[in-house]
Design an enzyme around this catalytic site. Structure first.
Site, PDB file in Angstrom:
ATOM      1  N   ALA A   1      -9.941   5.771   6.641  1.00 12.96           N
ATOM      2  CA  ALA A   1     -10.825   6.884   6.996  1.00 12.96           C
ATOM      3  C   ALA A   1     -10.518   7.377   8.410  1.00 12.96           C
ATOM      4  O   ALA A   1     -10.069   6.611   9.265  1.00 12.96           O
ATOM      5  CB  ALA A   1     -12.286   6.442   6.915  1.00 12.96           C
TER       6      ALA A   1
ATOM      7  N   GLY B   1      -9.207   2.540   3.535  1.00 14.22           N
ATOM      8  CA  GLY B   1      -9.236   3.547   2.479  1.00 14.22           C
ATOM      9  C   GLY B   1      -7.869   3.898   1.942  1.00 14.22           C
ATOM     10  O   GLY B   1      -7.729   4.332   0.794  1.00 14.22           O
TER      11      GLY B   1
ATOM     12  N   GLU C   1      -7.291   1.326  -0.618  1.00 16.19           N
ATOM     13  CA  GLU C   1      -8.200   1.610  -1.731  1.00 16.19           C
ATOM     14  C   GLU C   1      -7.645   2.735  -2.602  1.00 16.19           C
ATOM     15  O   GLU C   1      -7.773   2.717  -3.827  1.00 16.19           O
ATOM     16  CB  GLU C   1      -9.582   1.976  -1.192  1.00 16.19           C
ATOM     17  CG  GLU C   1     -10.321   0.776  -0.607  1.00 16.19           C
ATOM     18  CD  GLU C   1     -11.672   1.141  -0.021  1.00 16.19           C
ATOM     19  OE1 GLU C   1     -12.686   0.565  -0.458  1.00 16.19           O
ATOM     20  OE2 GLU C   1     -11.717   1.999   0.886  1.00 16.19           O
TER      21      GLU C   1
ATOM     22  N   GLU D   1     -11.839  -3.504   6.932  1.00 14.44           N
ATOM     23  CA  GLU D   1     -13.147  -2.954   7.319  1.00 14.44           C
ATOM     24  C   GLU D   1     -14.070  -3.948   8.021  1.00 14.44           C
ATOM     25  O   GLU D   1     -14.871  -3.552   8.879  1.00 14.44           O
ATOM     26  CB  GLU D   1     -13.861  -2.378   6.078  1.00 14.44           C
ATOM     27  CG  GLU D   1     -13.307  -1.055   5.584  1.00 14.44           C
ATOM     28  CD  GLU D   1     -12.126  -1.205   4.638  1.00 14.44           C
ATOM     29  OE1 GLU D   1     -11.738  -0.218   4.013  1.00 14.44           O
ATOM     30  OE2 GLU D   1     -11.584  -2.340   4.524  1.00 14.44           O
TER      31      GLU D   1
END
Length: 290
Positions: free
Chosen positions: A92, A137, A140, A160
């Site tokens: 992110a 992310g 992910e 994270e």
């Protein structure tokens, strides 16, 4: 809306030569490949100034692209890659997030999660080509693809917990389904980063390749893999993916019932008739899809 996008050369070696329609400011490049790669679509992350970090705008562009691909019957395989050397996706965009109100953060994470889910639910095979770093992310995103290919020098991790948060775009669910519960917990609890070789050894990726001078070894391997999928029956490919995805979430008896229902969808198709005819005539099938 994407049909007018850039069409790549027949042999997209490094994958960075584009027609006049391509603009440097495009944060997501959508390319329909041609000739022997016809049917392969490449989604290329292109935010070099931010290490391909997922911003509101990039997530919006990804969602729009995936939505268009979903209903395009000419698409046979999607390859997700980076156009930026040395990086896949840094996760992110934390600089952008720092300026958001808490309610905006929640909305952004929900949108990112939904977009990654849409990618996971594309009806055709998807391959993540990881030629550089994939964190948070970014990993992910790769986990939402059916198959992952990485360079041995690539770095991957769900980091994270270092920021006192948890993976919020599917990482806590897709990582254990990919590498097993205990190992997934270990990687998430430690925020550990692994290279391509270790990622292959734990089953996080399917193929590991030595990086080349152009920095696109994983992309080239992903293209070779995608080409293996092209000769197969289009309807069968879509239904096979559906059967596997749905079957993995249920018990075996229910899964076999899902397979039976999915198999039935291939019986009346022209693809199946052509496949049987080609087998009988000892020639390659010529599939057009349904």
């Amino acid at each position: 809306p994407l049909r007018g996008g850039v069409v790549a050369a027949s042999v997209p070696s490094a994958g960075r030569s584009y027609g006049s329609q391509a603009k440097e400011e495009e944060e997501l490049r959508v390319r329909y490949l041609d000739d022997e790669h016809k049917g392969i679509v490449v989604l290329g992350l292109n935010r070099s100034h931010a290490k391909n970090a997922l911003s509101k705008n990039l997530v919006k562009m990804m969602s729009k692209a995936v939505d268009a691909l979903k209903s395009d019957k000419k698409v046979r395989t999607v390859v997700f890659r980076s156009e930026v050397p040395g990086i896949f996706c840094a996760g992110a965009d934390l600089k952008e997030r720092a300026k958001m109100h808490s309610s905006e953060v929640s909305s952004f994470v929900s949108r990112a999660r939904a977009t990654i889910n849409e990618l996971a639910n594309l009806p055709v095979p998807t391959i993540a080509a990881i030629d550089g770093t994939a964190l948070g992310g970014g990993l992910e995103l790769a986990l939402a693809c059916d198959i992952r290919v990485a360079a041995s020098s690539a770095k991957m991790g769900l980091v994270e917990t270092k920021l006192a948060i948890i993976p919020g775009a599917g990482g806590t669910q897709r990582l254990p389904r990919t590498i097993g519960v205990s190992l997934a917990k270990e990687l998430i609890f430690s925020a550990r980063i692994v290279d391509g070789e270790e990622a292959k050894s734990i089953g996080l990726i399917s193929h590991v390749v030595e990086q080349n001078e152009a920095g696109d070894a994983a992309y080239r391997r992903a293209l070779a893999l995608a080409r293996e999928f092209l000769p197969q029956g289009p309807v069968a490919m879509r239904v096979a993916k559906l059967a596997i995805n749905q079957g993995m979430e249920v018990d075996l008896v229910t899964g076999l019932a899902i397979e039976e229902a999915c198999y039935a969808q291939t019986i009346p198709t022209k693809d199946r008739i052509e496949g049987l005819l080609a087998f009988k005539e000892k020639r390659p099938p010529r599939y057009k899809g349904e």
